[in-house]
Design a protein around this motif. Structure first.
Motif, mmCIF file in Angstrom:
data_model
loop_
_atom_site.group_PDB
_atom_site.id
_atom_site.type_symbol
_atom_site.label_atom_id
_atom_site.label_comp_id
_atom_site.label_asym_id
_atom_site.label_seq_id
_atom_site.Cartn_x
_atom_site.Cartn_y
_atom_site.Cartn_z
ATOM 1 N N TYR A 50 19.352 70.574 37.780
ATOM 2 C CA TYR A 50 19.921 71.081 39.037
ATOM 3 C C TYR A 50 18.817 71.225 40.079
ATOM 4 N N LEU A 51 18.936 70.477 41.161
ATOM 5 C CA LEU A 51 17.918 70.441 42.198
ATOM 6 C C LEU A 51 18.217 71.486 43.260
ATOM 7 N N PRO A 52 17.258 72.342 43.605
ATOM 8 C CA PRO A 52 17.488 73.365 44.636
ATOM 9 C C PRO A 52 17.843 72.708 45.970
ATOM 10 N N ALA A 53 18.830 73.274 46.654
ATOM 11 C CA ALA A 53 19.316 72.652 47.890
ATOM 12 C C ALA A 53 19.886 73.710 48.818
ATOM 13 N N ASN A 54 20.141 73.305 50.051
ATOM 14 C CA ASN A 54 20.897 74.128 50.993
ATOM 15 C C ASN A 54 21.796 73.215 51.807
ATOM 16 N N VAL A 55 22.782 73.790 52.458
ATOM 17 C CA VAL A 55 23.742 72.978 53.196
ATOM 18 C C VAL A 55 24.212 73.714 54.437
ATOM 19 N N PHE A 56 24.331 72.975 55.536
ATOM 20 C CA PHE A 56 24.953 73.447 56.771
ATOM 21 C C PHE A 56 26.300 72.742 56.902
ATOM 22 N N VAL A 57 27.357 73.516 57.155
ATOM 23 C CA VAL A 57 28.692 72.943 57.272
ATOM 24 C C VAL A 57 29.290 73.346 58.612
ATOM 25 N N PRO A 58 29.664 72.373 59.455
ATOM 26 C CA PRO A 58 30.284 72.718 60.742
ATOM 27 C C PRO A 58 31.596 73.471 60.540
ATOM 28 N N THR A 59 31.878 74.356 61.454
ATOM 29 C CA THR A 59 33.148 75.076 61.404
ATOM 30 C C THR A 59 34.209 74.294 62.175
ATOM 31 N N SER A 60 35.477 74.508 61.813
ATOM 32 C CA SER A 60 36.579 73.815 62.480
ATOM 33 C C SER A 60 37.864 74.607 62.291
ATOM 34 N N ASP A 61 38.697 74.592 63.330
ATOM 35 C CA ASP A 61 40.018 75.214 63.210
ATOM 36 C C ASP A 61 40.995 74.323 62.470
ATOM 37 N N ASP A 62 40.612 73.057 62.274
ATOM 38 C CA ASP A 62 41.480 72.094 61.596
ATOM 39 C C ASP A 62 40.982 71.898 60.171
ATOM 40 N N PRO A 63 41.696 72.404 59.161
ATOM 41 C CA PRO A 63 41.220 72.292 57.774
ATOM 42 C C PRO A 63 41.158 70.857 57.270
ATOM 43 N N SER A 64 41.794 69.930 57.958
ATOM 44 C CA SER A 64 41.774 68.535 57.512
ATOM 45 C C SER A 64 40.663 67.723 58.175
ATOM 46 N N GLU A 65 39.929 68.334 59.117
ATOM 47 C CA GLU A 65 38.894 67.591 59.823
ATOM 48 C C GLU A 65 37.747 67.233 58.878
ATOM 49 N N ARG A 66 37.243 66.013 59.048
ATOM 50 C CA ARG A 66 36.135 65.538 58.228
ATOM 51 C C ARG A 66 34.947 65.191 59.121
ATOM 52 N N PHE A 67 33.735 65.468 58.604
ATOM 53 C CA PHE A 67 32.516 65.284 59.378
ATOM 54 C C PHE A 67 31.590 64.286 58.672
ATOM 55 N N PRO A 68 30.815 63.525 59.444
ATOM 56 C CA PRO A 68 29.775 62.715 58.801
ATOM 57 C C PRO A 68 28.754 63.627 58.131
ATOM 58 N N ALA A 69 28.049 63.092 57.148
ATOM 59 C CA ALA A 69 27.084 63.900 56.388
ATOM 60 C C ALA A 69 25.712 63.237 56.406
ATOM 61 N N ILE A 70 24.690 64.080 56.434
ATOM 62 C CA ILE A 70 23.304 63.613 56.357
ATOM 63 C C ILE A 70 22.614 64.357 55.223
ATOM 64 N N ILE A 71 21.907 63.625 54.392
ATOM 65 C CA ILE A 71 21.151 64.205 53.283
ATOM 66 C C ILE A 71 19.665 64.054 53.580
ATOM 67 N N PHE A 72 18.960 65.171 53.607
ATOM 68 C CA PHE A 72 17.514 65.173 53.794
ATOM 69 C C PHE A 72 16.822 65.355 52.438
ATOM 70 N N ILE A 73 15.810 64.524 52.191
ATOM 71 C CA ILE A 73 15.040 64.576 50.950
ATOM 72 C C ILE A 73 13.653 65.113 51.287
ATOM 73 N N SER A 74 13.196 66.089 50.546
ATOM 74 C CA SER A 74 11.948 66.778 50.894
ATOM 75 C C SER A 74 10.750 65.843 50.829
ATOM 76 N N SER A 75 9.757 66.151 51.650
ATOM 77 C CA SER A 75 8.492 65.415 51.626
ATOM 78 C C SER A 75 7.687 65.811 50.388
ATOM 79 N N TRP A 76 6.669 65.032 50.115
ATOM 80 C CA TRP A 76 5.736 65.310 49.014
ATOM 81 C C TRP A 76 5.161 66.716 49.196
#
Length: 601
Positions: A50-76
Motif C-alpha cells: 500500500y503506497l502512501p497517497a493523498n487526493v483532491f476531489v472537486p466538489t459538485s452539486d451534481d452527483p453524476s458529474e465526472r472529472f478528469p484525473a491527474i496522478i502525480f508520482i513523487s520525485s526521487w
C-alpha cells in the motif's frame, strides 16, 4: 529570499487534519489514503503493498458529474506531499488529483527499483484505484493524465507509453533514455550519480528509504566500466524510448508535454529531441535555465504564475477537458537563451539555419591555436597534454547553477593540461541553438578521456564565460581504441544549449583530459595526443540561428484572445520562491521539509 527565511516558512506551517474542505468549497482533500499495488507485478498472487497517497476531489452539486484525473508520482527522495500547491490549483480547476510516494521511499513499502516495471505498474495501480467504483471517486475514465518531476517524470512517461488509459502526460526534468542520460559520451557524471545514491539512503527519523541492491551493483558497473551489456539492459527497460514503437502503434498516442533545463547534467535534454522527433502523438517541449529540477521548483513552492506550470495546466485543459486554449497551435518548442534570459519559440526541434564549421588550426609553439571558418588544410602537428590536472571543468552543482555567469580566467591557464583555440574577435553574434560537435583525430588508447568546453572570451580582460561542455571516454569494449596507438576520429557531442555569443567577444574552445565531475578510470592514460593534418582535420560544428525569435506564449495568446489584454512576453519567466534556480543539492533537506509542510492550508 534568504535561506533562513525559506526554512522558517517551511517549519512555520503546522500540520493540518488529514481531511479538509477548501475555504471556497471547490475541493475536498484526503491525506489518509493508500494505493494498493502488487509487490511483484508479474505475479498475480504476489503480496499487496500500500503506497502512501493523498487526493483532491472537486466538489459538485451534481452527483453524476465526472472529472478528469491527474496522478502525480513523487520525485526521487521526496514524498506524496511534493505537489500539493499545484494539486490544489488543479483541483480548484476541476481535476481529481492523486499524488503518491514511489515505492521504497519514506514509509512507502517495497524497494527503490529506479523506475523498474514495478514502478510504472504502481502508477497503473493508482489509475485502477481512482477508477474502482468502490472508492467512489468521480473520475472520467476517458481523461486520465500522469505527471511528475525527475524520477516522477520518468515513471510518468513509462506509464503513459505502456498503459493505454493515459491520455496526457506532463514530464518535467525527466528522461526518455536512461543510459544516454547517465552514460553520455560513455562517461558517467559522478557528481550527479553520487547525489542520487546518497539521497536514496535511509535518513534517520525522517525516511526509511530502501534501495534495491541492484542500484549499488549498477553504480559500481558504471564507475568501473564493468558488466556493460547488463547495465545497459537494466537502463533499456527503464527508458520510455524503448516503448516508442508500441505507443506509436496506438490510434491515439497520449499527448506528451516535456519540460527540462539547459544545465541539467543528470537528465540532459539531448535524447528528448530524438524521442520527440520519432513520436506520433501531440507533443510540446519547453527548456528553461537552471539545473536538474530547478525550472519547475517555483511552482512547487506555491508560485501560481510560473511559465512551466501554466503550460502544464493548459496542456491538461486542452487534452483532458477539450478546451480550445491554443496551446496546440503555438510553436511547440521553446527555450530560454542562457545569457540573455529571453524565451524563444520554434516550430521545429532543429531550429538552426546553418551548421557553421570552424577548423582547429594549431600554432607552432602553442598549446592550441585558431578557430578558423576558412577551410584550408590543417597544419600537420601532434599536440600532447597531461590528463593529471585540468584547464576547465563542468563546475559541479554550483557551476551549472551559475548559468553562463560561470567564468574562466584565461590568464591563469596552465597550457600543459589542455588545448585552447579561439576565433578572431566576432563582428557579428553567433546564436547557438543545438548540439555543438567537435571532431578530433587522436592517438587511440583504452580509457582515455577527453572533455571539450565552449566559452566566449572578452579579449580585453581575458575572462571567458561558460557556454557548454561535452564528455567522451574511449573504451575498447565500446569500439574505441580496438587497436591501441592508431589514429582514430572521436566526436565530442555537446549537450543541447541555447546561448548568444556577443559581438566583440571571441569564441573559445578548450580540449581537456580531466574533469572532476566525471569518474576517471584507474587505467586512464596520463597523456592525450591529438593529431592535426590534412587527412585528420579537426573541426567544431555550431548549429546557429541567424535571428532571435519571439516567444509564442500560449497563456498570453489565450488571454489576449479572451480580451484580457495581456501581451505575449518572451522575456519573463516568473521566479517567485526559488523559481528557476533551486539548487538540487538541497534535495535531502527539502525531502524532510516537504513532509512537514505540504498539507493544504
Amino acid at each position: 529570499m534568504a535561506v533562513a527565511t525559506i526554512l522558517f516558512s517551511f517549519f512555520a506551517i503546522s500540520t493540518q487534519a488529514s481531511e479538509k474542505i477548501s475555504e471556497d468549497n471547490l475541493w475536498v482533500y484526503d491525506d489518509d489514503i493508500t494505493v494498493p499495488s502488487l509487490l511483484h507485478p508479474a505475479d498475480p498472487a504476489s503480496e499487496v503493498i500500500y503506497l502512501p497517497a493523498n487526493v483532491f476531489v472537486p466538489t459538485s452539486d451534481d452527483p453524476s458529474e465526472r472529472f478528469p484525473a491527474i496522478i502525480f508520482i513523487s520525485s526521487w527522495a521526496l514524498n506524496e506531499h511534493e505537489y500539493a500547491p499545484q494539486a490544489e490549483l488543479l483541483a480548484a480547476n476541476g481535476y481529481v488529483v492523486l499524488s503518491y510516494t514511489a515505492r521504497g521511499f519514506y514509509n512507502s513499502p517495497g524497494q527503490i527499483t529506479t523506475a523498474g516495471v514495478e514502478d510504472y505498474a504502481d502508477a497503473s495501480s493508482a489509475i485502477d484505484y481512482l477508477l474502482d467504483s468502490a472508492n467512489g471517486y468521480p473520475v472520467d475514465p476517458d481523461n486520465i493524465g500522469v505527471s511528475g518531476i525527475s524520477y516522477g517524470a520518468g515513471i510518468a512517461l513509462l506509464t503513459g507509453f505502456t498503459d493505454s488509459r493515459v491520455k496526457a502526460i506532463a514530464a518535467m526534468s525527466g528522461w526518455v533514455d536512461l543510459i544516454d542520460s547517465l552514460w553520455a559520451g560513455n562517461t558517467p557524471n559522478s557528481a550527479w550519480i553520487n547525489l542520487l545514491i546518497a539521497s536514496a539512503q535511509p535518513i534517520p527519523f525522517i525516511a526509511s528509504n530502501n534501495p534495491s541492491p541492484e542500484i549499488e551493483a549498477n553504480y559500481m558497473n558504471m564507475k568501473l566500466h564493468e558488466n556493460v551489456p547488463a547495465t545497459k539492459e537494466w537502463g533499456y527497460v527503464r527508458s520510455a524510448k524503448t516503448y516508442l514503437d508500441d505507443v506509436n502503434s496506438r490510434e491515439n498516442p497520449p499527448a506528451v508535454y516535456i519540460a527540462n533545463n539547459l544545465h541539467d547534467y543528470l537528465f540532459q535534454p539531448d535524447s528528448l529531441f530524438t524521442a520527440l522527433e520519432q513520436y506520433n502523438g501531440p507533443w510540446r517541449l519547453d527548456l528553461s535555465r537552471g539545473i536538474h529540477g530547478s525550472g519547475e521548483a517555483g511552482g512547487l513552492l506555491g508560485n501560481e504564475d510560473h511559465t512551466i506550470w501554466l503550460n502544464v495546466g493548459m496542456w491538461f485543459d486542452h487534452h483532458l477537458k477539450g478546451i480550445e486554449n491554443g496551446i496546440d497551435q503555438a510553436a511547440p518548442f521553446s527555450t530560454k537563451v542562457l545569457n540573455t534570459g529571453r524565451r524563444e519559440s520554434y516550430g521545429s526541434l532543429q531550429p538552426e539555419d546553418e551548421i557553421k564549421v570552424f577548423n582547429l588550426i594549431p600554432e607552432s609553439g602553442a598549446q592550441g591555436g585558431l578557430l578558423s571558418d576558412e577551410y584550408s588544410n590543417t597544419v600537420a602537428m601532434d599536440l600532447q597534454f597531461s590528463t593529471l590536472d585540468k584547464v576547465a571543468n563542468a563546475g559541479g552543482f554550483q557551476g551549472a547553477y551559475a548559468h553562463t555567469g560561470r567564468t574562466l580566467n584565461t590568464n591563469s591557464i596552465l597550457p600543459e593540461y589542455g588545448l585552447v583555440f579561439t576565433t578572431p574577435v566576432l563582428s557579428e553574434p553567433l546564436r547557438l541553438r543545438g548540439e555543438a560537435k567537435v571532431h578530433l583525430s587522436v592517438v587511440a588508447e583504452d580509457k582515455a578521456q577527453y572533455f571539450a568546453y565552449l566559452y566566449y572570451l572578452d579579449p580585453q580582460t581575458g575572462i571567458a564565460n561558460w557556454v557548454g561542455h561535452a564528455p567522451f571516454s574511449c573504451h575498447a569494449s565500446e569500439g574505441c581504441a580496438t587497436t591501441e596507438g592508431q589514429v582514430e576520429e572521436i566526436i565530442l557531442d555537446f549537450y543541447w544549449t541555447s546561448v548568444d555569443i556577443p559581438v566583440g567577444k571571441q569564441l573559445m574552445l578548450v580540449i581537456d583530459g580531466k574533469d572532476p565531475d566525471y569518474w576517471r578510470y584507474a587505467t586512464t592514460p596520463e597523456l592525450n595526443t591529438v593529431v592535426f593534418d590534412s587527412d585528420a582535420q579537426a573541426t567544431l560544428e555550431l548549429p546557429i540561428v541567424w535571428e532571435n525569435s519571439q516567444y509564442d506564449d500560449p497563456v498570453a495568446n489565450y488571454q489576449e484572445a479572451q480580451g484580457l489584454n495581456r501581451s505575449a512576453d518572451g522575456n519573463a519567466n516568473s521566479t517567485k520562491g526559488f523559481g528557476g534556480t533551486l539548487p538540487l543539492f538541497l534535495l535531502p533537506l527539502l525531502a524532510a521539509l516537504f513532509t512537514l509542510r505540504h498539507r493544504p492550508n
